[in-house]
Write a protein that holds these residues in place. Structure first.
Motif, mmCIF file in Angstrom:
data_model
loop_
_atom_site.group_PDB
_atom_site.id
_atom_site.type_symbol
_atom_site.label_atom_id
_atom_site.label_comp_id
_atom_site.label_asym_id
_atom_site.label_seq_id
_atom_site.Cartn_x
_atom_site.Cartn_y
_atom_site.Cartn_z
ATOM 1 N N TYR A 486 54.461 21.151 33.980
ATOM 2 C CA TYR A 486 54.514 19.709 34.258
ATOM 3 C C TYR A 486 54.054 18.909 33.049
ATOM 4 N N HIS A 487 53.008 19.362 32.378
ATOM 5 C CA HIS A 487 52.436 18.607 31.267
ATOM 6 C C HIS A 487 53.128 18.886 29.932
ATOM 7 N N LYS A 492 57.495 15.873 30.626
ATOM 8 C CA LYS A 492 56.592 15.276 31.601
ATOM 9 C C LYS A 492 57.173 13.997 32.201
ATOM 10 N N ARG A 496 57.703 13.371 36.203
ATOM 11 C CA ARG A 496 57.037 12.250 36.858
ATOM 12 C C ARG A 496 58.047 11.423 37.645
#
Length: 630
Positions: A486-487, A492, A496
């Motif tokens: 995710y990061h 990202k 999101r």
């Protein structure tokens, strides 16, 4: 598009009533404009600009005055009886028009434009309000698509029929037009009587408040946050549509340099495009509301509008080129294609918005919400006329410049739609991407509810699983994913927007795990659909692993219906660990067959992870078997 609806008594009579009415309206309006332009103005010495603007004003004014009252009538009375009464009003109007045509009472014919506009303004709210009463939730998109297709084809046929009848000339043209108007109205009354009853959910008196009622419904519609953007989006479509249709004759004359037939050909391309776009919307939606098509349609309008604005002139301004000669010119076909593309984008754009308006408006005053839409549409069409005058007359810009500005406006609409709610558009693009990569077959995706919270649990085969499930779901999904992925600095932003919820799968951060579970609970309480892989990791052997206890924790905190799903056909793909680590082997298949199967819904109370694991195992065996063609 499902043709079954056209065989069903709860939809077919309404469809033909609406189509006949649109045909008759446009036959009368266009024939009258041709008579005024080529016969009456010369006889009476009237000013062309004044007559054309007066005709347009007389037709549009009733929408501002009577739409709200029409919405109140539709909410308080049986909609079928109201439609029949409005068809009788149409018959009376067209009967008077027939007499006026025969006796050449031209002033009376202009006044009858106001009556025709009044009948249309009163019919508009009931037209869309009756559909949710007669159609199931998964039939609304198809029903709206048929209505849009029928309306624009009726507009096209009515316009062409008006030109054909006027070409007869003299008394024969007027007698033929009179007979056609009355006959079509009689047919409309006959078909309308076969529409099933649609009783009011809030019967009561109908006060006479034309102007104040219009202001009230506008305030009510725009004050509702769930409805405001649908109302504005539909009105933006009519602003663009009115702008394009109003300028078609000038485009045919000044850019195409064609005779009268050129306008009809360009209009036909636009109407056929609307029909094809409505058809495509229904096929892509498959009975569910796909709001992601709205910005997609606006982008297609931009592409077609930009190319149309940049087309060079054809022929010579000294002589109008007949249609048969234009059909031999590739540039003319390109212009027709551009208008077809604009119409196609319009079909994709408008059908989901009308469906959204029907679904989200309260049942007891749905017609008044649609009346607010009609009032706003009328205001935007008047604004489009003023905008055209400003650009072309006051500022002295060319028609190509005007069309370029319309293309830019459609692009801005697409950007606003994407920025306001990017997830449906992203989900639709993922859906298209997945279908390009795989031959995806879906079994039971309708089990995901149209509204309300739900939890989807699925086996985890490859790194593409979340995208496949997200693209296949009829609603945007929130999903748990590894925090490290995710990061990722490059992705990202995408995760999101997609609504991913990061979780530390290594369990090194218990506080982070709690935050992830809280985020899942927040999404479920907000009525969203959340998807998780209860195994917690990719399978190493292609089989379904043991479900972890986090699933039961989620359900204990926030009970929600659980839909088990399973993927088959991805084991051994480049994105899985079959045949070697994911991404570390050469892809062996192009567009492999992938099956996604959904099982029966489990109620949250008392469900155990073991039960869901067993259900997913059974579905996985079925999906694997189907993916191998067995």
């Amino acid at each position: 598009m499902s043709r079954e609806l056209l065989r069903r008594p709860r939809f077919a009579p309404f469809f033909w009533t609406q189509a006949l009415g649109a045909f008759n309206d446009n036959l009368f309006k266009n024939a009258l404009l041709l008579l005024m332009t080529f016969v009456v103005i010369e006889q009476r010495g009237w000013d062309t600009g004044i007559v054309n603007n007066l005709a347009a004003g007389l037709f549009i004014l009733p929408f501002l005055l009577f739409s709200a009252w029409g919405g109140l009538l539709a909410d308080r009375l049986d909609k079928q009886r109201l439609i029949v009464n409005l068809k009788w009003l149409e018959l009376a109007t067209m009967s008077v028009a027939a007499g006026a045509l025969i006796f050449e009472a031209w002033e009376l014919l202009l006044a009858l434009l106001f009556m025709m506009g009044t009948q249309s303004a009163l019919f508009g709210p009931v037209k869309y309000a009756i559909l949710p009463q007669h159609l199931k939730a998964d039939e609304l998109v198809s029903g709206n698509a048929w209505v849009e297709l029928g309306t624009f084809l009726a507009i096209l046929v009515g316009t062409l029929a008006a030109a054909a009848l006027m070409a007869l000339g003299g008394d024969l043209a007027r007698w033929a037009l009179s007979a056609s108007l009355v006959t079509l109205s009689l047919l409309g009354v006959f078909v309308a009587r076969r529409i099933p009853p649609a009783p009011s959910l809030s019967p009561g008196p109908v006060p006479w408040r034309p102007l104040s009622g219009s202001i009230a419904v506008m305030r009510e519609g725009l004050g509702n946050r769930r409805l405001k953007w649908a109302l504005l989006g539909i009105s933006a479509f009519w602003f663009l549509g009115a702008s394009y249709l109003t300028q078609l004759p000038a485009y045919a004359r000044d850019i195409v340099h064609g005779a009268e037939g050129a306008t009809s050909a360009l209009l036909a391309a636009f109407a056929i495009g609307i029909g094809m776009g409505s058809l495509a919307c229904e096929r892509v939606s498959r009975g569910r509301l796909e709001t992601g098509l709205v910005p997609f349609g606006a982008l297609i309008i931009f592409v077609g509008g930009l190319d149309l604005a940049l087309r060079p002139m054809l022929g010579s301004a000294e002589q109008a080129t007949p249609l048969l000669e234009l059909l031999q010119v590739s540039g003319f076909w390109r212009m027709c294609l551009d208008l077809g593309v604009i119409g196609f984008g319009g079909g994709l754009y408008i059908v989901p918005l009308y469906t959204l308006l029907q679904v989200r408006s309260p049942e007891d005053h749905r017609a008044r919400v649609i009346a607010a839409n009609n009032v706003l549409n009328a205001l935007l069409m008047v604004l489009s006329a003023g905008f055209g005058i400003l650009m072309l007359s006051t500022l002295g810009r060319s028609l190509s410049d005007f069309l370029l500005v319309l293309a830019v406006i459609s692009a801005l609409i697409a950007v606003v739609c994407m920025l306001r709610d990017p997830r449906p558009f992203l989900r639709l693009n993922i859906f298209i991407l997945i279908h390009l990569m795989y031959r995806l077959h879906l079994k039971g995706r309708w089990r995901i509810p149209a509204e309300g919270a739900a939890l989807v649990v699925c086996n985890h085969v490859s790194f593409m699983d979340a995208l496949i499930l997200g693209g296949a779901s009829p609603r945007p999904l929130r999903f748990l994913m590894d925090a490290e992925i995710y990061h990722s600095p490059w992705l990202k932003w995408f995760f999101r927007i997609a609504g991913a919820i990061p979780v530390d799968s290594s369990r090194k951060d218990p506080a982070g795990v709690r935050r992830s579970l809280e985020e899942v609970g927040k999404a479920l309480r907000a009525g969203e659909v959340v998807m998780i892989f209860p195994e917690g990791q990719l399978t190493r052997d292609g089989e379904v692993g043991r479900f972890r206890r986090g699933l039961e924790l989620i359900l204990a905190r926030n009970p929600a219906p659980v839909i088990p799903m399973a993927l088959g056909g991805l084991w051994g793909s480049w994105f899985s660990h079959g045949g070697g680590p994911a991404f570390a082997k050469w892809p062996r298949r192009i567009r492999g067959r992938v099956e996604l199967c959904a099982g029966r819904t489990f109620e949250a109370e008392g469900v155990k992870a073991a039960e869901l694991e067993s259900a997913v195992r059974d579905l996985h065996r079925k999906a694997t078997r189907l993916s191998k063609g067995r």
